[in-house]
Design a protein around this motif. Structure first.
Motif, PDB file in Angstrom:
ATOM      1  N   GLY A  11       0.808  -1.218   0.000  1.00 13.57           N
ATOM      2  CA  GLY A  11       0.000   0.000   0.000  1.00 13.57           C
ATOM      3  C   GLY A  11       0.839   1.264   0.000  1.00 13.57           C
ATOM      4  N   GLY A  12       0.542   2.112  -0.986  1.00  7.94           N
ATOM      5  CA  GLY A  12       1.310   3.348  -1.146  1.00  7.94           C
ATOM      6  C   GLY A  12       0.491   4.583  -0.851  1.00  7.94           C
ATOM      7  N   GLY A  13      -0.273   4.552   0.250  1.00  2.76           N
ATOM      8  CA  GLY A  13      -0.895   5.769   0.769  1.00  2.76           C
ATOM      9  C   GLY A  13       0.103   6.439   1.703  1.00  2.76           C
ATOM     10  N   VAL A  15       0.362   6.283   4.808  1.00  4.91           N
ATOM     11  CA  VAL A  15       0.855   5.425   5.893  1.00  4.91           C
ATOM     12  C   VAL A  15       1.931   4.473   5.380  1.00  4.91           C
ATOM     13  N   GLY A  16       1.650   3.807   4.257  1.00  8.37           N
ATOM     14  CA  GLY A  16       2.648   2.890   3.700  1.00  8.37           C
ATOM     15  C   GLY A  16       3.935   3.619   3.360  1.00  8.37           C
ATOM     16  N   ALA A  17       3.817   4.831   2.786  1.00  9.29           N
ATOM     17  CA  ALA A  17       5.011   5.590   2.419  1.00  9.29           C
ATOM     18  C   ALA A  17       5.822   5.942   3.658  1.00  9.29           C
ATOM     19  N   ILE A  34       4.759  -2.058  -2.406  1.00 13.51           N
ATOM     20  CA  ILE A  34       4.005  -2.495  -3.586  1.00 13.51           C
ATOM     21  C   ILE A  34       2.647  -1.794  -3.577  1.00 13.51           C
ATOM     22  N   GLU A  35       2.368  -1.110  -4.662  1.00 18.34           N
ATOM     23  CA  GLU A  35       1.129  -0.317  -4.762  1.00 18.34           C
ATOM     24  C   GLU A  35       0.398  -0.730  -6.036  1.00 18.34           C
ATOM     25  N   LYS A  36      -0.885  -1.060  -5.897  1.00 19.99           N
ATOM     26  CA  LYS A  36      -1.608  -1.590  -7.058  1.00 19.99           C
ATOM     27  C   LYS A  36      -1.958  -0.511  -8.079  1.00 19.99           C
ATOM     28  N   SER A  37      -1.866   0.740  -7.669  1.00 17.67           N
ATOM     29  CA  SER A  37      -2.208   1.812  -8.597  1.00 17.67           C
ATOM     30  C   SER A  37      -1.087   2.859  -8.524  1.00 17.67           C
ATOM     31  N   GLU A  38      -1.495   4.122  -8.536  1.00 14.53           N
ATOM     32  CA  GLU A  38      -0.544   5.221  -8.339  1.00 14.53           C
ATOM     33  C   GLU A  38      -0.425   5.449  -6.825  1.00 14.53           C
ATOM     34  N   LEU A  39       0.694   5.982  -6.354  1.00 12.18           N
ATOM     35  CA  LEU A  39       0.779   6.362  -4.940  1.00 12.18           C
ATOM     36  C   LEU A  39      -0.386   7.306  -4.625  1.00 12.18           C
ATOM     37  N   THR A  40      -0.912   7.192  -3.438  1.00 12.19           N
ATOM     38  CA  THR A  40      -2.040   8.023  -2.921  1.00 12.19           C
ATOM     39  C   THR A  40      -3.415   7.621  -3.463  1.00 12.19           C
ATOM     40  N   ALA A  41      -3.500   6.562  -4.298  1.00 11.88           N
ATOM     41  CA  ALA A  41      -4.755   6.299  -5.031  1.00 11.88           C
ATOM     42  C   ALA A  41      -5.924   5.884  -4.148  1.00 11.88           C
ATOM     43  N   GLY A  42      -5.682   5.506  -2.894  1.00  9.44           N
ATOM     44  CA  GLY A  42      -6.767   5.052  -2.022  1.00  9.44           C
ATOM     45  C   GLY A  42      -7.495   6.230  -1.392  1.00  9.44           C
ATOM     46  N   SER A  43      -7.376   6.389  -0.076  1.00 10.48           N
ATOM     47  CA  SER A  43      -8.067   7.509   0.578  1.00 10.48           C
ATOM     48  C   SER A  43      -7.171   8.740   0.689  1.00 10.48           C
ATOM     49  N   THR A  44      -5.875   8.573   0.372  1.00 10.49           N
ATOM     50  CA  THR A  44      -4.940   9.659   0.655  1.00 10.49           C
ATOM     51  C   THR A  44      -5.119  10.886  -0.232  1.00 10.49           C
ATOM     52  N   TRP A  45      -5.338  10.662  -1.523  1.00 10.59           N
ATOM     53  CA  TRP A  45      -5.220  11.785  -2.464  1.00 10.59           C
ATOM     54  C   TRP A  45      -6.258  12.877  -2.243  1.00 10.59           C
ATOM     55  N   ALA A  47      -7.681  13.731   0.695  1.00  6.17           N
ATOM     56  CA  ALA A  47      -7.803  14.193   2.080  1.00  6.17           C
ATOM     57  C   ALA A  47      -7.702  15.714   2.146  1.00  6.17           C
ATOM     58  N   ALA A  48      -8.209  16.233   3.263  1.00  2.00           N
ATOM     59  CA  ALA A  48      -8.145  17.688   3.450  1.00  2.00           C
ATOM     60  C   ALA A  48      -6.775  18.127   3.968  1.00  2.00           C
ATOM     61  N   GLY A  49      -5.959  17.160   4.374  1.00  5.80           N
ATOM     62  CA  GLY A  49      -4.573  17.465   4.755  1.00  5.80           C
ATOM     63  C   GLY A  49      -4.422  18.150   6.104  1.00  5.80           C
ATOM     64  N   GLU A 209      -9.259  -6.602   3.223  1.00  7.21           N
ATOM     65  CA  GLU A 209      -9.061  -7.649   2.210  1.00  7.21           C
ATOM     66  C   GLU A 209      -7.655  -8.242   2.317  1.00  7.21           C
ATOM     67  N   VAL A 210      -6.655  -7.420   2.608  1.00 11.26           N
ATOM     68  CA  VAL A 210      -5.298  -7.963   2.779  1.00 11.26           C
ATOM     69  C   VAL A 210      -5.259  -8.826   4.040  1.00 11.26           C
ATOM     70  N   GLY A 211      -6.006  -8.443   5.058  1.00 10.13           N
ATOM     71  CA  GLY A 211      -6.138  -9.288   6.265  1.00 10.13           C
ATOM     72  C   GLY A 211      -6.698 -10.652   5.902  1.00 10.13           C
ATOM     73  N   ILE A 253     -17.961  20.765  13.030  1.00  8.91           N
ATOM     74  CA  ILE A 253     -17.485  21.341  11.780  1.00  8.91           C
ATOM     75  C   ILE A 253     -15.989  21.613  11.911  1.00  8.91           C
ATOM     76  N   TYR A 254     -15.231  21.386  10.817  1.00  9.49           N
ATOM     77  CA  TYR A 254     -13.859  21.893  10.789  1.00  9.49           C
ATOM     78  C   TYR A 254     -13.698  22.755   9.551  1.00  9.49           C
ATOM     79  N   LEU A 255     -12.837  23.749   9.661  1.00  9.19           N
ATOM     80  CA  LEU A 255     -12.593  24.567   8.485  1.00  9.19           C
ATOM     81  C   LEU A 255     -11.163  25.059   8.425  1.00  9.19           C
ATOM     82  N   GLY A 320     -15.318  11.378  -0.068  1.00  7.30           N
ATOM     83  CA  GLY A 320     -14.396  10.253  -0.228  1.00  7.30           C
ATOM     84  C   GLY A 320     -14.468   9.342   0.974  1.00  7.30           C
ATOM     85  N   PRO A 321     -14.077   8.081   0.805  1.00  4.92           N
ATOM     86  CA  PRO A 321     -14.111   7.147   1.934  1.00  4.92           C
ATOM     87  C   PRO A 321     -12.748   7.045   2.629  1.00  4.92           C
ATOM     88  N   PHE A 322     -12.750   6.834   3.907  1.00  6.13           N
ATOM     89  CA  PHE A 322     -11.525   6.426   4.617  1.00  6.13           C
ATOM     90  C   PHE A 322     -11.890   5.576   5.823  1.00  6.13           C
TER      91      PHE A 322
HETATM   92  C1  FAD Z   1     -12.641  13.479   2.393  1.00  6.16           C
HETATM   93  C2  FAD Z   1     -11.509  13.114   3.314  1.00  6.16           C
HETATM   94  C3  FAD Z   1     -10.867  14.085   4.045  1.00  6.16           C
HETATM   95  C4  FAD Z   1      -9.827  13.731   4.901  1.00  6.16           C
HETATM   96  N1  FAD Z   1      -9.175  14.699   5.597  1.00  6.16           N
HETATM   97  C5  FAD Z   1      -8.111  14.401   6.364  1.00  6.16           C
HETATM   98  C6  FAD Z   1      -7.384  15.399   7.040  1.00  6.16           C
HETATM   99  O1  FAD Z   1      -7.704  16.575   6.947  1.00  6.16           O
HETATM  100  N2  FAD Z   1      -6.317  15.041   7.780  1.00  6.16           N
HETATM  101  C7  FAD Z   1      -5.940  13.723   7.907  1.00  6.16           C
HETATM  102  O2  FAD Z   1      -4.948  13.440   8.596  1.00  6.16           O
HETATM  103  N3  FAD Z   1      -6.626  12.753   7.278  1.00  6.16           N
HETATM  104  C8  FAD Z   1      -7.691  13.057   6.518  1.00  6.16           C
HETATM  105  N4  FAD Z   1      -8.369  12.061   5.885  1.00  6.16           N
HETATM  106  C9  FAD Z   1      -8.008  10.677   6.155  1.00  6.16           C
HETATM  107  C10 FAD Z   1      -6.769  10.247   5.364  1.00  6.16           C
HETATM  108  O3  FAD Z   1      -7.096  10.315   4.036  1.00  6.16           O
HETATM  109  C11 FAD Z   1      -6.354   8.845   5.789  1.00  6.16           C
HETATM  110  O4  FAD Z   1      -5.995   8.854   7.158  1.00  6.16           O
HETATM  111  C12 FAD Z   1      -5.165   8.326   4.990  1.00  6.16           C
HETATM  112  O5  FAD Z   1      -5.342   8.516   3.637  1.00  6.16           O
HETATM  113  C13 FAD Z   1      -4.934   6.861   5.253  1.00  6.16           C
HETATM  114  O6  FAD Z   1      -3.859   6.449   4.464  1.00  6.16           O
HETATM  115  P1  FAD Z   1      -3.491   4.937   4.222  1.00  6.16           P
HETATM  116  O7  FAD Z   1      -2.135   4.916   3.639  1.00  6.16           O
HETATM  117  O8  FAD Z   1      -3.711   4.181   5.457  1.00  6.16           O
HETATM  118  O9  FAD Z   1      -4.597   4.371   3.221  1.00  6.16           O
HETATM  119  P2  FAD Z   1      -4.847   4.573   1.653  1.00  6.16           P
HETATM  120  O10 FAD Z   1      -4.601   5.970   1.236  1.00  6.16           O
HETATM  121  O11 FAD Z   1      -6.182   4.003   1.364  1.00  6.16           O
HETATM  122  O12 FAD Z   1      -3.716   3.711   0.974  1.00  6.16           O
HETATM  123  C14 FAD Z   1      -3.767   2.315   0.814  1.00  6.16           C
HETATM  124  C15 FAD Z   1      -3.090   1.954  -0.495  1.00  6.16           C
HETATM  125  O13 FAD Z   1      -2.973   0.540  -0.563  1.00  6.16           O
HETATM  126  C16 FAD Z   1      -3.085   0.178  -1.903  1.00  6.16           C
HETATM  127  N5  FAD Z   1      -3.452  -1.251  -1.941  1.00  6.16           N
HETATM  128  C17 FAD Z   1      -4.541  -1.811  -1.365  1.00  6.16           C
HETATM  129  N6  FAD Z   1      -4.567  -3.138  -1.607  1.00  6.16           N
HETATM  130  C18 FAD Z   1      -3.477  -3.419  -2.340  1.00  6.16           C
HETATM  131  C19 FAD Z   1      -2.974  -4.605  -2.913  1.00  6.16           C
HETATM  132  N7  FAD Z   1      -3.611  -5.774  -2.796  1.00  6.16           N
HETATM  133  N8  FAD Z   1      -1.817  -4.541  -3.598  1.00  6.16           N
HETATM  134  C20 FAD Z   1      -1.148  -3.372  -3.734  1.00  6.16           C
HETATM  135  N9  FAD Z   1      -1.605  -2.200  -3.233  1.00  6.16           N
HETATM  136  C21 FAD Z   1      -2.755  -2.234  -2.548  1.00  6.16           C
HETATM  137  C22 FAD Z   1      -4.178   1.091  -2.432  1.00  6.16           C
HETATM  138  O14 FAD Z   1      -4.181   1.219  -3.798  1.00  6.16           O
HETATM  139  C23 FAD Z   1      -3.881   2.393  -1.698  1.00  6.16           C
HETATM  140  O15 FAD Z   1      -3.108   3.275  -2.459  1.00  6.16           O
HETATM  141  C24 FAD Z   1      -9.421  12.377   5.014  1.00  6.16           C
HETATM  142  C25 FAD Z   1     -10.064  11.418   4.262  1.00  6.16           C
HETATM  143  C26 FAD Z   1     -11.105  11.778   3.422  1.00  6.16           C
HETATM  144  C27 FAD Z   1     -11.773  10.708   2.632  1.00  6.16           C
END
Ligand code: FAD
Length: 804
Positions: A11-13, A15-17, A34-45, A47-49, A209-211, A253-255, A320-322
């Protein structure tokens, strides 16, 4: 792609990075992400940061501070900007309770070394001119935090990791994981197999799913989350500094500022889980359709509290989902039964927590120790009770409360009851107000007839205060009964049991018929358990510990590799227990047993197997109240009869039910610390005082060399009880302890000592200050209260009542 690596991060979100970067930094340069798509492609890209240091747990707050401070380091190393806006944060209170909560944050921040202060609403408006102050009664300003660019930050970690030798394989999907006999892993991908010693599940939205690939069900669930970006606001034109990131608790609310406009997000009450059964494989760099109809009422609160937002249009909506764990903290660490498999998932605040998670996980993997107490984000804080159904109910509850401040006397109602002891209904019938510990319902206090069970959530003394006081006094004056089924229980049997326990525990292992207090240390000599061991026979032991730590301790036992002639199993669901305590305890129990309970025949810390009324039982002379007392264990099928027998036999002795709140008060009057509150992997044997149970004559046990080394120099700080000149609120934990205005320690737990008539705090202070009568101060909700060190227990210092 290389065919082998020391560790593969899936996973290249963000956390993985971060995990990849920290592994490379600690010296594991042969690591691959190992990342199945582009880095950040899951919930990371998307986010509000937002980033901040606020967390109910001090150590997690510290790790959040570490994360935020780290960004400058990875920017320098990678040359990639994290897009930092370190403009700090504002937290707004609309009620007295919220104001108290902000004051508690300030008290805690002092010891954590974070710049935080209460400010007036006029000052708050200077930091955020959009606030309508009529909705609020107070504000907290903190210097740490702000926001960053999610993509820039993730790429900065990735580039920095690459510079240190790590590799990243994008557009490569992990399909399955197979463990070899030597516990290494074959990571099968759509581009070939990588053989790795370790695998880390950082799969974010796909962590579940990885679990499944390794046969585990992780308690994670994704929720939909909306934020809006407004058009430019005239109010922001010409300002020389950005609006400070603002959290409005009442409005949920956050802003924050986004260019010339604002970003506004909400954690609404009826949140929607996303992909509750299975996360779609092909969801990549995608958003979800917005649902304004559902969310309008919640955003409208924001438009009221910050009226300028309602006067401009919405430029863009993001949904977006997280993922979340049931309590909102991340799931980090090794998983029992799966060697070399690690998780770092369920991270809802990746930009505040990602760095800290990478730091502790890399230490854990490299040194077999995260380096500090992180139980509140350890995956082992959940056990078998955290089923998918539990997670499906608890995660939406947590989401809806994301911006509700948690009161120390508040018990959350969702997914309750899950685990019930056989006397659950009897306790409810007797007025019990229940809490849940590791999924098991336990009585906190008993509402007398005619008294309402609901307690106002508060940081101050509640309606339960006099009732808990009466329970405490009844124990000390007569005899009380308390259910102990919520303790952690383990059976260790087999020919090799004694030798193995001798190695795992730092204490002497008791002889048959005896019970011993048994600290357990890690290799750094820090406390990983404060248990008691009852020796039932040379090859049969019953171990009792903290219920919350059941999975944590089972994992510890598993990691200590019991040999083939040792069998360790949890007795969580196979033994139920009750404690009776007080001067009348002996007379009560004697009515139900044939064995002689006289002081000479059944001494403190003895254990017997006998019948108690109808029930075959294990009886120990022990307890946590400081009174003459017994703990009685039997199987669940006999438990209700045992309880009824005790209750019926004790009526004329004034037998009184007491709950967990009274127990906390009684134990602090005796100066007893409690695992997970006062005793944690942050503290050493000598700091906690548990060194008096360490058997330094044993040639070998885990943590021995560190404990011996500490004996030479002595501990730098000590666990003490403080008598606090509190007004109407007792400490709750993590408040700073001050000497001459300087933070010197912090509180680990506290309660009002009803039988000594004093407010009590437990905590750690430098050794030089750990002396009888030393005067310190504790900031309780903004009031500086005198706190006097008490070395002798305030109640029965000679232990005469305990020895009874
Ligand atoms: C709308 C929104 C706003 C947010 N705002 C904030 C904020 O302000 N501040 C904050 O701290 N957080 C915020 N978040 C939460 C934040 O996005 C998450 O905490 C963070 O993205 C989690 O990162 P992650 O690396 O755990 O997961 P992900 O970003 O989901 O990364 C997991 C990666 O694993 C890869 N992967 C999965 N399965 C496989 C496989 N079988 N093989 C290879 N690769 C695989 C995926 O493609 C994905 O890139 C927000 C989220 C949303 C949706």
């Amino acid at each position: 792609m290389n065919s082998s690596a020391r560790a593969v991060v899936i996973g290249g979100g963000v956390v993985g990075a971060s995990v990849l970067y920290h592994l490379a930094k600690i010296g594991w340069t042969d690591v691959m992400l190992i990342e199945k798509s582009e880095l950040t492609a899951g919930s990371t890209w998307h986010a509000a940061g937002g980033m901040h240091t606020f967390n109910g747990e001090a150590n997690i707050s510290r790790l959040q501070k570490y994360t935020i401070d780290l960004y400058r380091e990875i920017e320098a190393l990678s040359g990639q900007s994290c897009g930092l806006h370190p403009n700090g944060g504002l937290m707004l209170a609309a009620t007295q309770g919220e104001l108290d909560s902000l004051k508690l944050i300030c008290s805690r921040a002092r010891y954590l070394g974070m710049e935080t202060q209460m400010i007036s609403m006029a000052e708050a408006q200077q930091l955020n001119p959009l606030i309508d102050p009529s909705y609020f009664c107070g504000a907290l300003w903190r210097a740490d935090g702000g926001h960053c660019d999610p993509s820039g930050t993730t790429h900065a970690y990735a580039k920095a990791a690459r510079q240190l030798g790590a590799s990243i394989e994008r557009f490569t999907r992990v399909l399955s994981l197979t463990q070899r006999r030597d516990h290494s892993w074959d990571v099968l991908t759509d581009k070939g197999t990588v053989h790795a010693e370790h695998v880390i599940n950082c799969a974010g939205l796909w962590a579940r799913e990885v679990g499944h690939m390794v046969g585990i069900e992780l308690p994670v669930l994704a929720m939909e989350h909306h934020y809006l970006l407004t058009e430019d606001l005239p109010e922001l034109k010409g300002r020389d500094r950005e609006v400070v990131n603002t959290t409005d608790y009442a409005g949920e609310i956050y802003l924050r500022q986004e260019r010339g406009g604002m970003l506004i997000g909400t954690y609404e009450p009826n949140g929607i889980p996303w992909a509750p059964i299975r996360t779609p494989d092909d969801f990549s760099m995608q958003l979800l359709p917005d649902d304004f109809a559902r969310l309008a009422p919640y955003f409208e609160v924001g438009f009221k509290h910050f009226p300028a937002l309602g006067r401009v249009g919405i430029r863009k909506a993001i949904n977006g989902p997280f993922t979340f764990a049931p309590d909102g903290n991340p799931l980090v660490g090794p998983v029992r039964g799966l060697k070399n498999f690690w998780v770092a998932c369920g991270v809802m605040a990746g930009f505040s927590q990602g760095g800290g998670i990478g730091l502790v996980l890399s230490r854990w993997m490299a040194h077999n120790d995260p380096g500090q107490d992180i139980i509140s984000m350890d995956v082992a804080r959940f056990g078998s009770f955290a089923t998918p159904k539990y997670t499906a109910i608890k995660v939406p509850e947590n989401y809806s409360r994301r911006f509700r401040l948690a009161y120390p006397n508040e018990e959350l109602p969702a997914a309750r009851p899950v685990r019930r002891s056989p006397i659950y209904d009897r306790l409810l019938g007797a007025g019990a107000v229940m809490g849940a510990n590791f999924g098991l319902e336990q009585a906190l206090w008993f509402a007398p007839p005619g008294v309402a069970r609901n307690e106002t959530p508060t940081y101050r003394r509640s309606e339960a205060f006099p009732i808990v006081g009466a329970e405490c006094r009844a124990v000390r004056a007569g005899v009380g009964i308390y259910e102990t089924s919520n303790y952690g229980k383990y059976e260790v049997t087999g020919r090799g049991a004694r030798a193995w326990l001798d190695r795992v525990f730092a204490s002497r292992i008791p002889k048959p018929g005896r019970l011993g207090l048994a600290p357990m240390l890690n290799t750094a000599g820090r406390i990983v358990g404060d248990l008691s061991i009852a020796c039932l026979a040379e090859d049969r032991f019953l171990i009792i510990g903290s219920g919350f730590a059941e999975e944590f301790h089972l994992r510890w036992f598993w990691q200590a590799e019991p040999p083939a002639d040792v069998f360790v199993r949890s007795a969580a669901s196979t033994l139920a227990g009750v404690s009776i305590a007080g001067p009348g305890a002996r007379a009560l129990l004697q009515r139900l047993v044939r064995v002689d309970l006289s002081a000479a025949a059944f001494k403190l810390f003895q254990v017997r197997e006998t019948t108690v009324g109808f029930a075959p039982a294990i009886v120990t002379r022990a307890g946590f109240t400081g009174e003459l007392g017994y703990e009685i264990w039997t199987t669940p099928d006999y438990f209700a009869s045992l309880y009824d027998d005790l209750w019926d036999s004790g009526r004329d002795l004034g037998l009184t039910r007491f709950g967990g709140r009274a127990l906390s008060s009684l134990r602090l009057e005796k100066g007893y610390g409690s695992f997970n509150k006062d005793f944690r992997p942050d503290y050493t044997a000598a700091e906690t005082g548990l060194d008096r149970f360490v058997d330094f004559n044993k040639p070998e046990f885990t943590g021995r060399s560190a404990a011996v080394a500490e004996r030479v120099g002595g501990p730098v700080r000590r666990f003490v009880i403080l008598e606090v000149a509190a007004i109407d609120a007792d400490v709750v934990g993590y408040e700073s302890i001050l000497k001459d205005g300087k933070a010197v320690g912090y509180v680990t737990s506290g309660a009002y000592g009803h039988c000594v008539g004093k407010s009590l705090a437990a905590g750690y202070v430098p050794t030089a200050l750990a002396r009888e009568g030393e005067t310190l101060e504790i900031d309780i909700l903004g009031e500086m209260c005198r706190a006097t060190v008490r070395i002798e227990p305030l109640y029965d210092p000679q232990g005469a009542r305990l020895r009874g």
